[in-house]
Design an enzyme around this catalytic site. Structure first.
Site, short mmCIF file in Angstrom:
data_model
loop_
_atom_site.label_atom_id
_atom_site.label_comp_id
_atom_site.label_asym_id
_atom_site.label_seq_id
_atom_site.Cartn_x
_atom_site.Cartn_y
_atom_site.Cartn_z
CG ASN A 162 33.06 -55.88 -41.32
OD1 ASN A 162 33.86 -56.80 -41.70
ND2 ASN A 162 31.54 -55.88 -41.79
CG HIS A 188 34.26 -57.89 -35.36
ND1 HIS A 188 33.43 -57.26 -35.99
CD2 HIS A 188 32.83 -59.16 -35.38
CE1 HIS A 188 32.45 -57.77 -37.32
NE2 HIS A 188 32.14 -59.15 -36.14
CG HIS A 262 27.64 -58.60 -34.04
ND1 HIS A 262 27.52 -60.31 -33.96
CD2 HIS A 262 28.97 -58.93 -34.54
CE1 HIS A 262 28.00 -60.97 -34.67
NE2 HIS A 262 28.95 -59.93 -35.46
CB SER A 263 21.90 -58.07 -30.44
OG SER A 263 22.00 -57.73 -29.59
CG ASP A 332 30.18 -62.70 -42.76
OD1 ASP A 332 29.94 -61.51 -42.64
OD2 ASP A 332 30.96 -63.38 -42.32
CD GLN A 370 29.50 -57.94 -42.99
OE1 GLN A 370 29.27 -56.57 -43.51
NE2 GLN A 370 29.23 -58.96 -43.18
CD GLU A 397 27.59 -57.68 -37.53
OE1 GLU A 397 28.48 -57.50 -37.30
OE2 GLU A 397 27.15 -58.89 -37.72
C1 BGC Z 1 31.33 -61.01 -39.66
C2 BGC Z 1 31.31 -62.93 -39.71
C3 BGC Z 1 31.81 -63.13 -38.48
C4 BGC Z 1 30.78 -62.90 -37.39
C5 BGC Z 1 30.76 -63.48 -36.02
C6 BGC Z 1 30.13 -60.76 -38.24
O1 BGC Z 1 30.08 -59.71 -38.28
O2 BGC Z 1 31.08 -60.67 -40.63
O3 BGC Z 1 32.54 -62.80 -41.03
O4 BGC Z 1 31.59 -64.84 -38.01
O5 BGC Z 1 30.51 -61.58 -37.67
O6 BGC Z 1 32.31 -63.56 -35.62
#
Ligand code: BGC
Length: 433
Positions: A162, A188, A262-263, A332, A370, A397
């Site tokens: 994040n 990220h 992040h699947s 989001d 998330q 996530e």
């Molecule tokens: C975020 C999004 C982002 C996505 C891909 C998510 O974890 O919260 O804002 O666009 O990942 O990057």
């Protein structure tokens, strides 16, 4: 008991550890017949746990193998009835380093592919309510596509999942500037986050599970972060239809750490995710301002589009007049799961796709999750024969709150020398007819 077995072919060799029930292996004469028995299956297959039971089975940690690089030169296979681990070459990085792909299968039709590039889960097959297999994650067909443009499909996220506002924070009065990759903010882990690193990968097989252990050393100063961070992630596919993911890290300088997976899921395999029924047992979110940076407050979900405490279609309220939905271009947002941080495993989300009957539960030790409704997917990416249209995948996530290094009221994400970062995420697969 753990038996170390080394399979050799040509110049390459690959090592697996096979953990078996002590009763089988404790005999005085360890006969060939027993060895065959061990190779063919170490015990009865377990039935999948029901989707309504309370917690996923505990993760077996004690017999995890030590890290070593698997030799990807050759396809190798070890079968334990239907449980199996297979390794093959996935491709090469521009600098020539070879990338592997491991296929894990259990006895109930769940199988997945994992690459040591980013620890990415590229394929995840589960049966639907009629027993038909289908791939439930977004991803690509080959390594090059992941290198070219990957919006974090299936990847391990780190050092910090994040956003961190302006990529800045201070520890003990010392300021740090991270690499920014999301407008003025850090997202990220930065430009070259853990999702773009080549991890060491060691496959393993136990009596009732198969998996891989991934390890990576993030060096002091990488993407601007302080300290050498040694990271280990273990993916374990069980015969109870769970993918258990353990995350561990140690450091030699105090640093923020917030790892996640992040699947992107689509339990129907393709199409819109707006009809998926989602439940998130969270009473609050951390509302955001511009750039999706949290304001620092907590906001009740009661009476808003963010109330998923009873299951509802993802699309039911997604177009509601709501300032937070406008800022996120949909969902989001970080949903608060726990008031205090501890290592209890809690439900982060339960999703039912009505047509296929597939159910995904996400469990975690993390205090928040998330929920991202695939708002930035726009049809420009295609993988595995599917065009990834707007909201054709969603992410859950588990993580600490975004921008925690700059928010004194949020649970701390700092890891200090001498401490071990440890957390767990579990995906549990079932069906409902
Ligand atoms: C975020 C999004 C982002 C996505 C891909 C998510 O974890 O919260 O804002 O666009 O990942 O990057």
């Amino acid at each position: 008991m753990t038996i170390l077995m080394t399979f050799s072919k040509g110049a390459g060799c690959q090592t697996f550890r096979l953990a078996c029930r002590p009763a089988l292996a404790s005999g005085k004469s360890f006969s060939m017949a027993m060895l065959v028995l061990l190779l063919c299956g170490c015990g009865p297959a377990q039935q999948p746990t029901s989707s309504t039971s309370t917690q996923p089975a505990a993760t077996a940690t004690s017999s995890a193998p030590s890290a070593a690089t698997a030799d990807p030169q050759q396809v190798k296979q070890m079968n334990n009835a239907a449980l199996s681990v297979q390794s093959k070459v996935f491709g090469q990085l521009p600098d020539g380093r070879e990338v592997s792909l491991v296929t894990l299968k259990n006895s109930h039709g769940v199988e997945l592919d994992v690459t040591n590039y980013g620890g990415i889960i590229t394929r995840l097959i589960t049966p639907d309510a009629k027993g038909q297999p289908g791939d439930i994650v977004l991803g690509y067909d080959n390594l090059q596509q992941y290198l070219d443009n990957n919006p974090y499909f299936g990847a391990i996220i780190g050092r910090f999942g994040n956003r961190i506002a302006k990529g800045q924070f201070a520890i003990d009065g010392k300021s740090y500037q991270l690499a920014n990759n999301d407008g003025d903010n850090h997202l990220h882990g930065g430009v070259q986050g853990f999702d773009k690193k080549l991890w060491q990968m060691q496959p393993f097989q136990h009596a009732d599970s198969v998996g891989v252990e991934l390890s990576y050393l993030s060096v002091d100063g990488e993407e601007g972060y302080p300290g050498n961070l040694q990271v280990k992630v273990i993916y374990t596919l069980t015969n109870t239809n769970e993918l258990q993911m353990q995350f561990q890290a140690t450091t030699d300088q105090t640093t923020p750490v917030n790892l996640t997976q992040h699947s992107y899921f689509n339990l129907a395999g393709s199409g819109s995710i707006l009809e998926h029924q989602l439940e998130i047992p969270a009473a609050q979110i951390t509302p955001v301002g511009a750039g999706l940076i949290p304001t620092g407050e907590l906001q009740a979900v009661e009476g808003t589009a963010f109330d998923f405490r009873s299951a509802k279609a993802i699309g039911r309220d997604i177009a509601a007049e709501d300032a937070q939905l406008k800022l996120g271009l949909g969902y989001d947002h970080n949903f608060v799961l726990k008031a205090t941080v501890d290592d209890s495993l809690v439900l982060a989300g339960r999703v039912l796709e009505p047509k296929s009957g597939r159910v995904l539960e996400v469990w975690t030790e993390e205090p928040a999750v998330q929920f991202y409704s695939g708002n930035f997917l726009d049809g420009s990416l295609t993988g595995k024969g599917v065009q990834y249209a707007h909201r054709s995948g969603f992410c859950l996530e588990p993580q600490h709150y975004p921008d925690a290094p700059n928010q004194s009221t949020f649970p701390s994400t700092l890891l200090k020398p001498g401490e071990t970062y440890s957390t767990q995420i579990v995906y549990r697969f079932s069906t409902k007819s």
